[in-house]
Each structure stands twice: as structure tokens, then as C-alpha cells.
Design an enzyme around this catalytic site. Structure first.
Site, PDB file in Angstrom:
ATOM      1  N   GLY A   1       0.807  -1.212   0.000  1.00  0.00           N
ATOM      2  CA  GLY A   1       0.000   0.000   0.000  1.00  0.00           C
ATOM      3  C   GLY A   1       0.845   1.269   0.000  1.00  0.00           C
ATOM      4  O   GLY A   1       1.978   1.277   0.479  1.00  0.00           O
TER       5      GLY A   1
ATOM      6  N   ARG B   1       1.082  -5.797  -4.934  1.00  0.00           N
ATOM      7  CA  ARG B   1       1.113  -6.678  -3.765  1.00  0.00           C
ATOM      8  C   ARG B   1       1.584  -8.092  -4.081  1.00  0.00           C
ATOM      9  O   ARG B   1       1.383  -9.016  -3.287  1.00  0.00           O
ATOM     10  CB  ARG B   1      -0.271  -6.715  -3.110  1.00  0.00           C
ATOM     11  CG  ARG B   1      -0.707  -5.348  -2.563  1.00  0.00           C
ATOM     12  CD  ARG B   1      -1.955  -5.443  -1.715  1.00  0.00           C
ATOM     13  NE  ARG B   1      -2.365  -4.145  -1.197  1.00  0.00           N
ATOM     14  CZ  ARG B   1      -1.913  -3.601  -0.060  1.00  0.00           C
ATOM     15  NH1 ARG B   1      -1.009  -4.254   0.655  1.00  0.00           N
ATOM     16  NH2 ARG B   1      -2.344  -2.427   0.349  1.00  0.00           N
TER      17      ARG B   1
ATOM     18  N   ASP C   1       6.027  -4.941   6.571  1.00  0.00           N
ATOM     19  CA  ASP C   1       6.616  -6.129   7.200  1.00  0.00           C
ATOM     20  C   ASP C   1       6.655  -7.316   6.250  1.00  0.00           C
ATOM     21  O   ASP C   1       7.670  -8.021   6.167  1.00  0.00           O
ATOM     22  CB  ASP C   1       5.884  -6.469   8.499  1.00  0.00           C
ATOM     23  CG  ASP C   1       4.396  -6.667   8.310  1.00  0.00           C
ATOM     24  OD1 ASP C   1       3.858  -7.654   8.824  1.00  0.00           O
ATOM     25  OD2 ASP C   1       3.745  -5.846   7.634  1.00  0.00           O
ATOM     26  N   ASP C   2       5.574  -7.545   5.499  1.00  0.00           N
ATOM     27  CA  ASP C   2       5.579  -8.667   4.549  1.00  0.00           C
ATOM     28  C   ASP C   2       6.596  -8.444   3.437  1.00  0.00           C
ATOM     29  O   ASP C   2       7.329  -9.362   3.052  1.00  0.00           O
ATOM     30  CB  ASP C   2       4.185  -8.863   3.944  1.00  0.00           C
ATOM     31  CG  ASP C   2       3.241  -9.618   4.870  1.00  0.00           C
ATOM     32  OD1 ASP C   2       3.732 -10.255   5.821  1.00  0.00           O
ATOM     33  OD2 ASP C   2       2.021  -9.572   4.647  1.00  0.00           O
TER      34      ASP C   2
ATOM     35  N   LYS D   1       8.355   0.876   5.467  1.00  0.00           N
ATOM     36  CA  LYS D   1       7.201   1.668   5.051  1.00  0.00           C
ATOM     37  C   LYS D   1       5.927   1.077   5.583  1.00  0.00           C
ATOM     38  O   LYS D   1       5.708  -0.131   5.455  1.00  0.00           O
ATOM     39  CB  LYS D   1       7.131   1.710   3.512  1.00  0.00           C
ATOM     40  CG  LYS D   1       5.876   2.330   2.921  1.00  0.00           C
ATOM     41  CD  LYS D   1       5.190   1.440   1.883  1.00  0.00           C
ATOM     42  CE  LYS D   1       4.487   0.278   2.515  1.00  0.00           C
ATOM     43  NZ  LYS D   1       3.670  -0.509   1.566  1.00  0.00           N
ATOM     44  N   THR D   2       5.084   1.855   6.220  1.00  0.00           N
ATOM     45  CA  THR D   2       3.667   1.546   6.440  1.00  0.00           C
ATOM     46  C   THR D   2       3.050   2.648   7.271  1.00  0.00           C
ATOM     47  O   THR D   2       3.610   3.048   8.290  1.00  0.00           O
ATOM     48  CB  THR D   2       3.411   0.184   7.130  1.00  0.00           C
ATOM     49  OG1 THR D   2       2.015   0.073   7.428  1.00  0.00           O
ATOM     50  CG2 THR D   2       4.175   0.033   8.421  1.00  0.00           C
TER      51      THR D   2
ATOM     52  N   ASP E   1       0.506   2.231   8.974  1.00  0.00           N
ATOM     53  CA  ASP E   1      -0.093   1.600  10.148  1.00  0.00           C
ATOM     54  C   ASP E   1       0.800   1.703  11.385  1.00  0.00           C
ATOM     55  O   ASP E   1       0.329   1.513  12.503  1.00  0.00           O
ATOM     56  CB  ASP E   1      -0.396   0.126   9.882  1.00  0.00           C
ATOM     57  CG  ASP E   1      -1.561  -0.061   8.920  1.00  0.00           C
ATOM     58  OD1 ASP E   1      -2.236   0.939   8.599  1.00  0.00           O
ATOM     59  OD2 ASP E   1      -1.779  -1.197   8.473  1.00  0.00           O
TER      60      ASP E   1
ATOM     61  N   LYS F   1     -25.170  18.166  18.047  1.00  0.00           N
ATOM     62  CA  LYS F   1     -26.296  17.236  17.941  1.00  0.00           C
ATOM     63  C   LYS F   1     -25.922  15.837  17.443  1.00  0.00           C
ATOM     64  O   LYS F   1     -26.799  14.979  17.344  1.00  0.00           O
ATOM     65  CB  LYS F   1     -27.385  17.817  17.049  1.00  0.00           C
ATOM     66  CG  LYS F   1     -26.951  18.103  15.613  1.00  0.00           C
ATOM     67  CD  LYS F   1     -28.134  18.694  14.816  1.00  0.00           C
ATOM     68  CE  LYS F   1     -27.738  18.994  13.375  1.00  0.00           C
ATOM     69  NZ  LYS F   1     -28.881  19.548  12.607  1.00  0.00           N
TER      70      LYS F   1
ATOM     71  N   MET G   1      -7.359   3.774   9.731  1.00  0.00           N
ATOM     72  CA  MET G   1      -6.564   2.634   9.290  1.00  0.00           C
ATOM     73  C   MET G   1      -5.855   1.977  10.477  1.00  0.00           C
ATOM     74  O   MET G   1      -5.590   2.606  11.492  1.00  0.00           O
ATOM     75  CB  MET G   1      -5.524   3.086   8.263  1.00  0.00           C
ATOM     76  CG  MET G   1      -6.106   3.627   6.962  1.00  0.00           C
ATOM     77  SD  MET G   1      -6.856   2.362   5.932  1.00  0.00           S
ATOM     78  CE  MET G   1      -5.473   1.915   4.889  1.00  0.00           C
TER      79      MET G   1
ATOM     80  N   GLU H   1      -9.488   0.271  12.599  1.00  0.00           N
ATOM     81  CA  GLU H   1     -10.048  -0.565  11.528  1.00  0.00           C
ATOM     82  C   GLU H   1     -10.216  -2.018  11.951  1.00  0.00           C
ATOM     83  O   GLU H   1     -11.224  -2.654  11.642  1.00  0.00           O
ATOM     84  CB  GLU H   1      -9.120  -0.478  10.311  1.00  0.00           C
ATOM     85  CG  GLU H   1      -9.509  -1.323   9.124  1.00  0.00           C
ATOM     86  CD  GLU H   1      -8.462  -1.285   8.023  1.00  0.00           C
ATOM     87  OE1 GLU H   1      -8.805  -1.625   6.885  1.00  0.00           O
ATOM     88  OE2 GLU H   1      -7.311  -0.905   8.304  1.00  0.00           O
TER      89      GLU H   1
END
Length: 553
Positions: free
Chosen positions: A82, A146, A176-177, A203-204, A206, A243, A251, A312
Site C-alpha cells: 500500500g 502486492r 513487514d511482509d 514503510k507503512t 499503520d 447534535k 486505518m 479498523e
């Protein structure tokens, strides 16, 4: 040439800041060798799987005479998984270091992720093309994908493509993957004496690719600042209209770092942390009660509005829900899915479900809103399992809270109003213009990746640390990817993988959150971060995340 916004034009001119030891010029950077490493767990198994790349030393770069052997470098780069803000600057930093060393060096950008390497689909980078992407968001410089690099057949193809072009190193920019795949590819290349090095970059958005060495993954800073701006805007709206309760999903399927950082930035009334839910073995009803208590307390003060942040992947942390998912996966295993789908009405499907689930699982299923019940039986993943990521957890919890408030009203313990709005902030943050922090950090990661290549390292992750300090004080170096690995069960097999970093319930960020959340739940303590600032005082423009600031305080 595309039409440019004024900000985009200005960002092209921004010069990313490098760590002090990388500012001396390529010829004045040497290596300080640290201690040998071992994996975080399962040391003997990981060592056996990575005999050529396991146990290597951590290294840092410092000022000194460059002792690397001079040679022409042809490097390939891949964006994997991603998107995350700053990816373009990793490529730019890598390119600039390559060319500063020797203008004859080349950078191949493989298109569409790892599949570009397997399909020999690439673009050779040049100044004109690189300059179009400096300090910008997105991965459109070469695209991402991916595809996983994990089979001997794939590795052999990758080695042949590298041999065809004379490529001496591959840089894989991913999570990680992807970096697990980088470690396995590095081991293959070393075992087969291909002469191809493999370097990873963390990179991520998350935030779950971190440890004592990798203080944060790139993109987390920009993405959480982007979400926090939006959450702050909604808080301002909530405090104006007075209201609605706004349920905001953000994410983070496997960890709640994004939710926690956004809460620290914006001080909402409620923020659920999946790791806490799992540790306390909270039920769906218990989680809903936490929110309902805040709704009731605020209503008693005449405030029928609020903001709740929902990670998420929250439902996967609820033990009873995990049990339900496991039973549903078994209920529809194999050919049973076709039989279920052939039933003409939801009533008949419900009866099928009721007959097939245990009493405990059915009790959980029965309290879910019908829309969520049906989502659990929609499209399956390639392994035939429920796609938990498709569950609209923000709507699930607002519906459960609505039921709680109706019950309390009937019991005479709640006299306020409850009306909900729903939001999901995901794609809004993945390709945002990188903050100064991410622009600097990512450029440093790419520049540093070439230094690792120049000194002959493979199976290493580009590492820049001391990130809570000004960039001048950052420390650049590398760590063997195997240091982050353990064995986990994946698709019925034990696999070496990088261990995901979860929110630490005894860590300073969560502790700070716990100390303040009761006040936030009952009062209106909203803070409004506003838009990311690129120009102005460093204390405004170069801010790190609240998470990093608290961890390194």
C-alpha cells in the site's frame, strides 16, 4: 508537463534535510561496525533458514574516509504494498546518492511493484523524470503492487532479470511482509552467488513496523497528521452543531497505532485501542458500554454530541468475535458456501447459521445489526475466510450504542439524545503531500540505502534513528532484517516473518492516553491540529508525532 498547484511547485524546490553524518559527501562517510545480531525469537529456526544472512552486525555511518571498493552500480528499486507518503523521496534519495558517487551509475524503477521485476517491466530513471516527483505524495513514480516474492521460481526469474541488466542491488520499499520477502530474496541471491544485494526500507502508515532500532515507519507521520486534521475538523463541527456523535474509523487492522496517535493529537471523547480490548478480554457489549457511558455522562451535562475513534481492526481483538469468525469460516468451509448461497432468503440463511453455530457464537451473532450480520457472509478471501476488513466497525459500534441508549432510556437512566454520523479515513492519508518530517526521513532512508549498497551489505534494512531530535542529530546505518523475525503460522505452515509491533500497554503513549481519557470522555477537550505546515518555524513545521515524542521523552 502536468498543471501544477502553487504548493506542488514550491515543494519541488524543497531540499530535504539529511542526518549530519550523511552531509559530509559520499567520499567522507565510513562504517562503524556494531554488535552481531539475532532474531527476536526462534533463533535456531531463523538461523537455519538464513545461513548466509543471519547474525550479521548492526552498522552505523560516521564521518571518515570512504573505504568502499569503487565500481559501477546498477540498482533496481521496487515500491511494494500500500501507498505511504514519502515513498517518492526514498527513490529520490537513492537516485541522488547513486549519481553523486558516479554519474555512470543507473537506477531501474520496476513498475507495478514486485511483479515489475518478474516481468522485466521497468523505467531507467533520469534527472528530468526524478525531478517531477520530489517531495510529493503517492507511488505513481513507478506504481506499486502486492505480488509476493516468496518462491524459488520467482527468485530464479528475478536473478535472471538482474543478470540481464547487470543489476548489482535491489532496494525493496515496503512493510513487514515486503521486507520479509526482501530478507528471503537476499538469502537466495547470496546462496546462489548472484552478486545481487537486497536492501529494505521500512514503510507503512499503520505504524506496526517498528522496534528498538526502527523508531517509526515512514508515512505514519503524514498519514496521522492528515487524519488528525480531518478529525479536528469534525470535532469543531460537533462542538458547533452539538447534535451528533461522530464514529470515525481509521486505518490499522493489526495494530492501533494510528488510532492512538490521532487521539493524542485531537483528544476525542473516546478512542478504542484493540490491544487493550484483547488484554482485558472485553466483549462487544463491554466495549459498547465504554462508549455508552461517555454518551450518558455528556448528555447529563447537556452535551448530546461527541467523537469516537475506532481502529479498523478492532473486532479482531474482541475474543468472542474472533471465536465467531472462526466458526463461520468452518461453517462455510469447502462446498458448504455454495449450499449457503443457494438459499433464497435471509430468513433461510439465518436458520442455516443458527443451526450451524455453537450456542456461544450464536449469542454474539444475534446482537449484531442485520447489516453487519450479512457483511460476515459476503465475499470471502482467497482462502475462503471472512474478510474482516470489510466489516464497518464504526457502524457496528454506533448501532450497539444506540441499543444501549434505548435500553437506558427505557430504564429511566438516560434522558438525552443520541444520533450518529459515520466516517472512514483510510485512502485520504496514504498519498498525502509528505510532511517535512517524512520528506526528510524518506530522503535519508533512500540515500542511506545506497550507502549500504556501496559498502556491500545485503539483507539489511535502511535505518535512520534518533528521529525525535533535529535531522542534524539523526543517526544513519543499517540492521539485518533477520533481527526482526520470528516464526508464525501462515496458511497452515510455519513461516519466517517480521514480527508486527503492537501498541505497548505499558508504553508512554498509551500511559499518557490512559491518564487523560476519563476527562476527555466526559468533557469537551477537543484540540484542532489543522493542516500540515510546510513553511514557517521549525517547532510548527518539523514536529514529530506525539507517539514518537512521548516514547523518546
Amino acid at each position: 508537463m502536468m498543471n501544477l498547484s502553487p504548493l506542488q511547485t514550491a515543494r519541488y524546490q524543497y531540499t530535504p534535510k539529511l542526518p549530519g553524518m550523511l552531509r559530509n559527501g559520499i567520499s567522507e562517510i565510513c562504517v562503524k561496525v556494531g554488535e552481531p545480531t539475532q532474531s527476536v525469537a526462534d533463533q535456531e529456526k531463523i538461523k537455519a533458514l538464513f545461513p548466509n544472512t543471519y547474525g550479521k552486525n548492526e552498522i552505523t555511518f560516521q564521518k571518515g574516509t570512504n573505504t568502499s571498493a569503487p565500481k559501477k552500480h546498477i540498482v533496481g528499486v521496487i515500491l511494494s504494498g500500500g501507498q505511504a507518503p514519502g515513498g517518492h523521496n526514498v527513490v529520490c534519495g537513492l537516485y541522488d546518492a547513486l549519481k553523486a558517487t558516479n554519474p555512470e551509475n543507473e537506477l531501474y524503477g520496476f513498475k507495478g511493484g514486485p511483479s515489475g521485476l518478474l516481468e522485466d517491466n521497468y523505467r531507467i530513471m533520469d534527472d528530468e523524470y526524478i525531478d517531477m516527483f520530489r517531495n510529493t505524495g503517492g507511488f505513481d513514480i513507478i506504481g506499486s503492487g502486492r505480488t509476493k516474492l516468496e518462491t524459488e521460481e520467482q527468485f530464479a526469474i528475478a536473478a535472471e532479470v538482474c543478470k540481464k541488466h547487470g543489476i548489482t542491488a535491489i532496494v525493496i520499499i515496503g512493510g513487514d511482509d515486503s521486507n520479509t520477502n526482501a530478507a528471503v530474496l537476499a538469502e537466495y541471491m547470496a546462496a546462489h552467488n548472484t552478486g545481487v544485494q537486497v536492501i529494505g526500507c521500512p514503510k507503512t502508515i499503520d505504524g506496526d513496523l517498528k522496534n528498538e532500532d526502527i523508531e517509526c515507519s515512514f508515512g505514519f507521520d503524514t498519514a496521522t497528521k492528515t487524519y488528525s486534521e480531518l478529525i479536528g475538523n469534525i470535532e469543531r463541527d460537533a462542538n458547533s452543531a452539538k447534535k451528533y456523535w461522530h464514529f470515525i474509523k481509521v486505518m490499522g487492522r493489526s495494530a492501533s497505532h494510528v488510532a492512538l496517535e490521532c487521539a493524542l493529537e485531537t483528544q476525542p471523547n473516546i478512542c478504542l485501542i484493540g490491544e487493550e480490548v484483547a488484554a482485558k478480554k472485553m466483549s462487544l457489549s463491554a466495549v459498547a458500554d465504554v462508549i455508552a457511558d461517555s454518551v450518558a455522562a455528556r448528555a447529563a451535562k447537556g452535551m448530546n454530541f461527541g467523537v469516537a475513534i475506532i481502529p479498523e481492526g478492532i473486532v479482531e481483538f474482541v475474543p468472542e468475535f474472533s471465536m465467531l469468525i472462526a466458526e463461520i469460516n468452518e461453517l462455510l468451509a469447502g462446498e458448504k458456501t455454495a449450499a449457503f448461497n443457494a438459499l433464497p432468503s435471509w430468513e433461510e440463511k439465518y436458520a442455516f447459521i443458527e443451526k450451524g453455530l455453537s450456542k456461544e457464537a450464536m449469542a454474539v451473532f444475534a446482537i449484531l445489526p442485520q447489516g453487519i450480520q450479512q457483511q460476515l457472509f459476503l465475499e470471502r478471501d482467497p482462502h475462503g475466510n471472512v474478510q474482516v476488513s470489510l466489516i464497518e466497525s464504526e457502524k457496528l459500534f454506533s448501532a450497539l450504542v444506540a441499543d444501549k441508549m434505548a435500553a437506558r432510556k427505557a430504564a429511566g437512566t438516560f434522558n438525552g439524545k443520541f444520533s450518529a454520523q459515520h466516517h472512514f479515513f483510510g485512502y485520504e492519508g496514504r498519498c498525502a503531500f509528505p510532511s517535512n518530517f517524512d520528506a526528510d526521513y524518506c530522503y535519508s532512508l533512500g540515500y542511506n540505502a545506497f550507502m549500504l549498497i556501496q559498502y556491500g551489505y545485503t539483507g539489511y534494512l535502511s535505518k535512520v534513528s534518533n528521529l525525535s531530535k533535529p535531522a542534524e542529530e539523526w543517526v544513519a546505518g543499517g540492521m539485518p532484517i533477520t533481527k526482526m523475525m520470528n516464526m508464525e503460522r501462515r496458511n497452515g505452515q510455519d513461516k519466517p516473518v517480521i514480527r508486527k509491533a503492537l501498541v505497548e500497554l505499558d508504553g508512554k503513549p498509551f500511559t499518557y492516553f490512559c491518564e487523560h481519557r476519563q476527562q476527555w470522555a466526559e468533557e469537551t477537550c477537543f484540540t484542532y491540529p489543522g493542516a500540515i505546515q510546510y513553511y514557517g518555524p521549525a517547532e510548527v513545521c518539523d514536529l514529530t508525532t506525539r507517539t514518537l515524542a512521548l516514547e523518546k521523552a
